[in-house]
Write an enzyme that holds these catalytic residues in place. Structure first.
Site, PDB file in Angstrom:
ATOM      1  N   LEU A 152     -46.412   0.231 -13.637  1.00  7.10           N
ATOM      2  CA  LEU A 152     -47.410  -0.800 -13.368  1.00  7.10           C
ATOM      3  C   LEU A 152     -47.288  -1.308 -11.935  1.00  7.10           C
ATOM      4  O   LEU A 152     -48.296  -1.468 -11.228  1.00  7.10           O
ATOM      5  CB  LEU A 152     -47.260  -1.954 -14.362  1.00  7.10           C
ATOM      6  CG  LEU A 152     -48.253  -3.113 -14.215  1.00  7.10           C
ATOM      7  CD1 LEU A 152     -49.698  -2.617 -14.270  1.00  7.10           C
ATOM      8  CD2 LEU A 152     -48.003  -4.167 -15.294  1.00  7.10           C
ATOM      9  N   ASP A 188     -32.638  -8.448  -7.032  1.00  4.37           N
ATOM     10  CA  ASP A 188     -32.228  -8.561  -8.430  1.00  4.37           C
ATOM     11  C   ASP A 188     -32.786  -9.870  -8.982  1.00  4.37           C
ATOM     12  O   ASP A 188     -32.328 -10.954  -8.607  1.00  4.37           O
ATOM     13  CB  ASP A 188     -30.703  -8.539  -8.517  1.00  4.37           C
ATOM     14  CG  ASP A 188     -30.173  -8.663  -9.938  1.00  4.37           C
ATOM     15  OD1 ASP A 188     -31.000  -8.791 -10.874  1.00  4.37           O
ATOM     16  OD2 ASP A 188     -28.944  -8.652 -10.109  1.00  4.37           O
ATOM     17  N   ILE A 189     -33.779  -9.791  -9.861  1.00  2.40           N
ATOM     18  CA  ILE A 189     -34.432 -11.013 -10.339  1.00  2.40           C
ATOM     19  C   ILE A 189     -33.522 -11.858 -11.226  1.00  2.40           C
ATOM     20  O   ILE A 189     -33.843 -13.020 -11.502  1.00  2.40           O
ATOM     21  CB  ILE A 189     -35.748 -10.709 -11.085  1.00  2.40           C
ATOM     22  CG1 ILE A 189     -35.505  -9.912 -12.367  1.00  2.40           C
ATOM     23  CG2 ILE A 189     -36.737 -10.013 -10.167  1.00  2.40           C
ATOM     24  CD1 ILE A 189     -36.740  -9.811 -13.267  1.00  2.40           C
ATOM     25  N   ALA A 194     -39.282  -5.593 -15.847  1.00  2.00           N
ATOM     26  CA  ALA A 194     -38.957  -5.766 -17.264  1.00  2.00           C
ATOM     27  C   ALA A 194     -37.905  -4.751 -17.693  1.00  2.00           C
ATOM     28  O   ALA A 194     -37.833  -3.651 -17.149  1.00  2.00           O
ATOM     29  CB  ALA A 194     -40.204  -5.604 -18.130  1.00  2.00           C
ATOM     30  N   TYR A 232     -35.939  -6.271 -27.940  1.00  2.00           N
ATOM     31  CA  TYR A 232     -36.895  -6.160 -26.841  1.00  2.00           C
ATOM     32  C   TYR A 232     -38.015  -7.188 -27.003  1.00  2.00           C
ATOM     33  O   TYR A 232     -38.325  -7.950 -26.081  1.00  2.00           O
ATOM     34  CB  TYR A 232     -37.480  -4.750 -26.776  1.00  2.00           C
ATOM     35  CG  TYR A 232     -38.702  -4.664 -25.887  1.00  2.00           C
ATOM     36  CD1 TYR A 232     -38.598  -4.801 -24.502  1.00  2.00           C
ATOM     37  CD2 TYR A 232     -39.971  -4.474 -26.439  1.00  2.00           C
ATOM     38  CE1 TYR A 232     -39.721  -4.765 -23.691  1.00  2.00           C
ATOM     39  CE2 TYR A 232     -41.097  -4.421 -25.639  1.00  2.00           C
ATOM     40  CZ  TYR A 232     -40.968  -4.565 -24.266  1.00  2.00           C
ATOM     41  OH  TYR A 232     -42.078  -4.523 -23.474  1.00  2.00           O
TER      42      TYR A 232
END
Length: 276
Positions: free
Chosen positions: A12, A36-37, A60, A125
């Site tokens: 995406l 790195d979120i 994600a 998940y």
């Protein structure tokens, strides 16, 4: 108008990158190798530097079966990472687009799910993505959360690629006949997201193509369009004994968003446009 994309190397995120390049938009793209979120300081650093009008969070952990054993990492990325990005968006007054999943539902409903239906994830998940939704809603008053389903694009982490690979080495494939959702291309998602931003939409929406399909119906259409010579055998999802339990019917109704941005194509038309 400027954008920051997190998860820019996923299927995406790459579509957003290509789209922005095509019309000369100002944007920056980040993935695990350069931001790195799960580290809020890294998130703040890039958002402060780039000062975007919009943040698009495509990042994600989406390995559904692996999340059953590696669930701590799934929650770090899908929940804590989402919260970090939301905090940065709030502090720097940037509008956040965040993506979620149909797997927030348990799949026991007969008709497609609407935005007001109760959520009840049945695997780690789905739960980690729901916690991400809640984190964004907790931090921000103004946001755009888009739930997606059975996403496909260019790359290897999608059903079309996997089916094609399996068919290279097998004359017959067993495909689940009792698992239903809505196949949706990254092409549709990107175009619809940009339309939603242009119309200043806010809140939670289901963003999918129209209609619904079983995994088997989707596979048959892929095989037909790609001219793949393979026999598809219908089986129930329990046949595969997968680590993560799947919702049997996680199809979502896109009527709310389509009433605001225009009718979205049927999943077969979306698939044909992507493959041909």
């Amino acid at each position: 108008m400027s954008y920051v994309i997190f998860g820019g190397k996923g299927q995406l995120g790459r579509k957003f990158v290509n789209k922005f390049i095509s019309f000369g938009a100002k944007f920056s793209s980040y993935d695990i190798d350069n931001c790195d979120i799960t580290d809020i300081n890294e998130v703040f650093k890039v958002v402060k530097k780039d000062k975007p009008k919009f943040i698009i969070n495509c990042a994600a952990y989406n390995l559904v079966d692996e999340a059953e054993k590696d669930y701590k990492l799934a929650y770090q990325i899908n929940q804590a990472g989402a919260r970090n990005i939301a905090i940065a968006a709030r502090e720097l007054r940037t509008y956040l687009v965040h993506y979620s999943t149909d797997y927030v539902f348990d799949g026991t409903q007969d008709e497609p799910y609407s935005e007001t239906d109760d959520v009840n994830p049945i695997n780690h998940y789905g739960m980690s993505k729901l916690r991400g939704e809640e984190a964004v809603m907790d931090v921000l008053d103004d946001y755009l959360i888009l739930r997606l389903s059975w996403v496909y694009g260019k790359g290897q982490q999608n059903f079309i690629h996997k089916l094609s690979q399996w068919a290279e080495n097998n004359q017959e494939l067993n495909i689940s006949q009792n698992e239903y959702s809505v196949p949706t291309s990254v092409n549709l998602i990107v175009d619809a997201t940009l339309k939603a931003l242009k119309k200043n939409l806010a809140g939670l929406y289901h963003l999918t193509s129209s209609g619904s399909a079983s995994r088997l119906e989707w596979a048959r259409e892929i095989v037909r369009l790609k001219g793949i010579d393979v026999k598809l055998n219908p089986v129930d999802i329990d046949y595969f004994n997968l680590p993560a339990k799947r919702p049997l019917n996680s199809a979502m109704f896109n009527g709310r968003i389509s009433s605001l941005i225009g009718e979205l194509p049927h999943w077969k038309a979306d698939l044909e446009g992507f493959l041909l």
